[in-house]
Scaffold this motif. Structure first.
Motif: not given
Length: 210
Positions: A187-207
């Motif tokens: 999660l600290k390095d999402l932009e390098r690990c994940v290329k899809d902006d939507k998935i990045i957004d979902y991962l950053r949401r409060e669960c």
């Protein structure tokens, strides 16, 4: 990330790390600075950064080392600028340092990953030291230091026995990948690990667990 590798002299950590650098992406070794004399075949800036005692002690005062220690009468230290450069350029850092240095790194950087390499036996370690030319009181000092270092292995995150080189390298690869893909580091390095902006957004949401 900081990956720290420590082992008694003669265990083979340098050989193992050199293979890792060729086979694992996005890692660089931080070249240790030292005041000991250059040995035949060693290359400045590749094997070590060779400094005078005055240069090293000036670096200590100026805060240029992540850690440093005096071992066998010589200074050894980890240059801070190399680690910062690796981080800026997206590389993990591998530090090959002694037990004292590993302790300092873990204290100052709790998320660092400490790996201790064990020799397969004390007899084999002695044999390897003899092939390197150590003998008499010098050999005895190395063995005593190895005994103390091995007693400190319990404080490391991982312990790997370096008996068969291929197995050791594979174990260390697994450790590096496991650390990289831990949730916290991922999660600290999402932009390098994940290329899809939507998935990045979902991962950053409060669960909120359902």
């Amino acid at each position: 990330m900081l990956f720290v590798f420590s082992a008694p002299s003669g265990t083979g950590k340098t050989t193992v790390v050199n293979i890792l650098l060729k086979e694992v992406d996005s890692v660089r070794r931080v070249v240790t600075a030292t005041t000991r004399q250059k040995r035949e075949g060693e290359v400045e800036g590749v094997d070590y950064i060779f400094l005078s005692v005055e240069e090293f002690e000036r670096g200590i005062k100026e805060g240029k080392f992540l850690e440093y220690a005096k071992v066998y009468g010589n200074y050894y230290g980890t240059p801070k600028d190399q680690v910062l450069k690796n981080e800026k350029e997206g590389f993990d850092s591998i530090l090959v340092i002694d037990v004292q240095g590993a302790k300092t790194i873990k204290k100052n950087y709790p998320e660092s990953v400490l790996v201790f390499l064990l020799p397969p036996s004390m007899e084999e370690l002695t044999r390897r030291l003899l092939t390197r030319g150590y003998k008499d009181s010098n050999l005895e000092e190395r063995i005593k230091t190895a005994q103390w270092e091995i007693s400190c292995a319990k404080h490391f995150d991982y312990i790997v026995v370096n008996e068969f080189l291929d197995e050791t390298v594979q174990a260390l690869k697994n450790i590096i990948l496991s650390a990289r893909y831990s949730t916290k580091n991922f999660l600290k390095d999402l932009e390098r690990c994940v290329k899809d902006d939507k998935i990045i957004d979902y991962l950053r949401r409060e669960c909120h667990w359902r």
